[in-house]
Design an enzyme around this catalytic site. Structure first.
Site, PDB file in Angstrom:
ATOM      1  N   CYS A 381      29.713   6.121  81.416  1.00  0.00           N
ATOM      2  CA  CYS A 381      30.740   6.253  82.458  1.00  0.00           C
ATOM      3  C   CYS A 381      31.761   5.109  82.316  1.00  0.00           C
ATOM      4  CB  CYS A 381      30.092   6.285  83.844  1.00  0.00           C
ATOM      5  SG  CYS A 381      31.175   6.965  85.130  1.00  0.00           S
ATOM      6  N   HIS A 520      26.289  10.695  82.940  1.00  0.00           N
ATOM      7  CA  HIS A 520      25.125   9.816  83.132  1.00  0.00           C
ATOM      8  C   HIS A 520      23.881  10.472  82.527  1.00  0.00           C
ATOM      9  CE1 HIS A 520      26.879   6.766  85.832  1.00  0.00           C
ATOM     10  NE2 HIS A 520      27.710   7.747  86.155  1.00  0.00           N
ATOM     11  N   GLU A 522      21.128   9.195  81.648  1.00  0.00           N
ATOM     12  CA  GLU A 522      19.862   8.630  82.135  1.00  0.00           C
ATOM     13  C   GLU A 522      19.238   9.455  83.250  1.00  0.00           C
ATOM     14  OE1 GLU A 522      23.069   6.556  84.682  1.00  0.00           O
ATOM     15  OE2 GLU A 522      22.850   7.363  82.654  1.00  0.00           O
TER      16      GLU A 522
END
Length: 548
Positions: A381, A520, A522
């Protein structure tokens, strides 16, 4: 129709409810049952996305664009089931909905009260999706006795009363303090916590007792007697070296069996815990170690980057290495001329997402260090945007390159906006528009969006496909009008939105591993299915570690 398990926290300690519910969900899944996990939070924020990480830790984002706290992330990582916006609600959201209905006239002029209007709204939330799964695990945030949580406790009391007998149970998590001076565990806090819960009409069926020391049989019997639960339903929750041992540890202590007994489910399918045994083995028996620097501005609060830390652990599992994460304050680099003393010992560098200008010059320098020193780099990001600004300034000769976000924050124009405020994008079949002055809550580009990867690119190789979908949470984007100028320098825009207007991924093809992503990744990583980007990022760090 689902069986409901309501999970509450004790007067002394409510820490660990999320971990216990996630572990229980994994255990029930291992026995062949379908589960969903719900979070009911007593805070008054309507949008958790407006909260500082120092207030509530990381903001987790679901595929359908909901912003939640950490717990749905724990649940996803444990069960593999993608959370939805219907899996998390706050007092603020409940009260906001009630007030909106009152303004519309839905209550026909009646006086609005906590009972029944607020409690009915909570019960309606609990009903959603109740016919889709075998078990619904509902965690009540905070601790019993908190004034903010009282409407939730009353709602679950009513809910269990409304349902057929045996369809709802209550699980209460408490603390057994250990007094080293006398060498004993104290059960009084647990007794008083259960008494407080009983005073509002809820009697726990299962007690999960956090303890640093083994619970002697005598104390277990005492807890069962004075708290009016079966001895087999007093479950120990000991401190663990890793959260990935939790499903195995809770199974060993009999939590899943206690739940099945409370629902009178017999005989029950035997659990298949082979996946969790493999996860535990990979965590405890690595074959090497890599050091990764996370360069951020909220590094003093590790929960602000919880999903990133866990995704790196997953990448380590996949590569049979331990990932030693070190948190590096980006502001230290703002004035530093030479980053070598700070970053030279790391095998990889990660710059996470964030908001605001503070620490960004340090992040830009970290991206430059990784690019020029050929250190594996993952920018997420804002981390991708900093990598693009670094390339614009130092390679494409756009010396004043920066982000419109920083100009908006400062109230004056200082930068050429290589990164700009996103005003319009496509979501499904509809166009979404935003203005700079819009409310902060829930107005970002949120949730899962598709992306198209370039054939032959590094990311296409990593993913093993050219079409992906990933979760977003941001207001600012790299401006596509700078693409040609940047690509002439060698930076490749290797992932784009399906309409070709929004850059999703950039990479340096002549670098061992340098990738920036606008989304994102993750948030979708799990211990048994590590995210491809983190898996390959750690693999690259492992390769570097063997060269030095």
């Amino acid at each position: 129709m689902a069986r409901y398990i309501f999970i509450t926290g004790g007067v002394v300690s409510s820490l660990g409810k999320g971990l216990a519910s996630a572990a229980l969900g994994a255990l029930l899944q291992a026995r062949g049952f379908s589960v969903r996990l719900r979070k009911l939070d007593p805070y008054l924020n309507v949008d958790p996305g407006t909260m500082s990480p120092f207030e509530h830790g990381e903001v987790f984002v679901t595929d359908d664009g909901a912003e939640t706290d950490l717990d749905p992330g724990h649940n996803e990582r444990s069960t593999g089931a993608s959370a939805r916006h219907t899996d998390s609600v706050s007092s603020g959201r409940i009260y906001s909905t009630v007030l909106e209905k009152e303004r519309r006239g839905d209550y026909l002029g009646k006086t609005i009260q906590v009972i029944p209007h607020v409690t009915n709204e909570i019960k309606a939330f609990l009903d959603v999706g109740g016919d889709e799964v075998d078990f619904m695990l509902c965690e009540i945030g905070g601790t019993v006795g908190d004034i903010e949580g009282l409407p939730f406790f009353e709602a679950i009391r009513q809910y269990s009363h409304d349902k057929p007998r045996g369809q709802c149970i209550f699980m209460h998590l408490t603390l057994l303090p250990y007094l080293a001076a006398s060498g004993e565990l104290k059960t009084k806090p647990t007794q008083h916590s259960v008494k407080e819960l009983q005073s509002i009409g809820i009697a726990p069926d299962i007690l999960v007792c956090r303890s640093e020391q083994p619970i002697p049989e005598k104390e277990r019997e005492k807890i069962a007697l004075f708290c009016n639960v079966r001895k087999e339903s007093v479950v120990a929750a000991y401190d663990l070296k890793t959260i990935y041992d939790a499903p195995l540890a809770y199974h060993e202590q009999g939590l899943d069996q206690a739940v099945l007994d409370a629902f009178d489910i017999s005989p029950a399918p035997k659990p298949d815990l082979s996946v969790w045994r493999d996860v535990s083995d990979r965590v405890h028996n690595p074959e090497g170690e890599v050091k990764v620097a996370i360069v951020g501005k909220d590094t003093q609060l590790e929960d602000a980057y919880k999903s990133i830390a866990e995704a790196l652990t997953h990448g380590g599992m996949a590569n049979r290495v331990k990932v030693k994460v070190e948190w590096v304050d980006a502001e230290v680099f703002d004035q530093a001329e030479d980053l070598a003393p700070h970053l030279e010992g790391y095998h990889a560098i990660l710059v996470p997402g964030g908001f605001g200008e503070r620490g960004t010059e340090g992040k830009i320098k970290a991206a430059e260090f990784a690019r020029t020193r050929k250190v594996p780099y993952l920018g997420i990001c804002l981390g991708m945007q900093m990598a693009v600004i670094e390339a614009a300034r130092n390679v494409a000769d756009i010396k004043s390159a920066g982000s419109e976000e920083f100009d908006h924050e400062a109230g004056k124009k200082r930068f050429e906006p290589v990164v700009y405020h996103l005003k319009e994008w496509v979501q499904g079949n509809a166009k979404v528009s935003r203005k700079v002055g819009d409310d902060k809550g829930g107005t970002m580009r949120l949730g899962a969006y598709d992306a198209v990867l370039s054939e032959g690119s590094k990311v296409a190789e990593v993913y093993g496909t050219t079409t992906i979908d990933e979760r977003h949470r941001h207001r600012y984007e790299v401006d596509i009008k700078y693409r040609d100028q940047l690509e002439k320098t060698g930076l490749r825009f290797s992932g784009m939105s399906p309409d070709g207007k929004l850059p999703e991924i950039v990479e340096w093809p002549d670098h061992p591993w340098f990738i920036g992503v606008q989304f994102h990744p993750e948030l979708k990583s799990k211990p048994f299915t590590p995210h491809p980007l983190f898996k390959d990022f750690v693999r690259a760090a492992k390769d570097i570690s063997r060269l030095v």
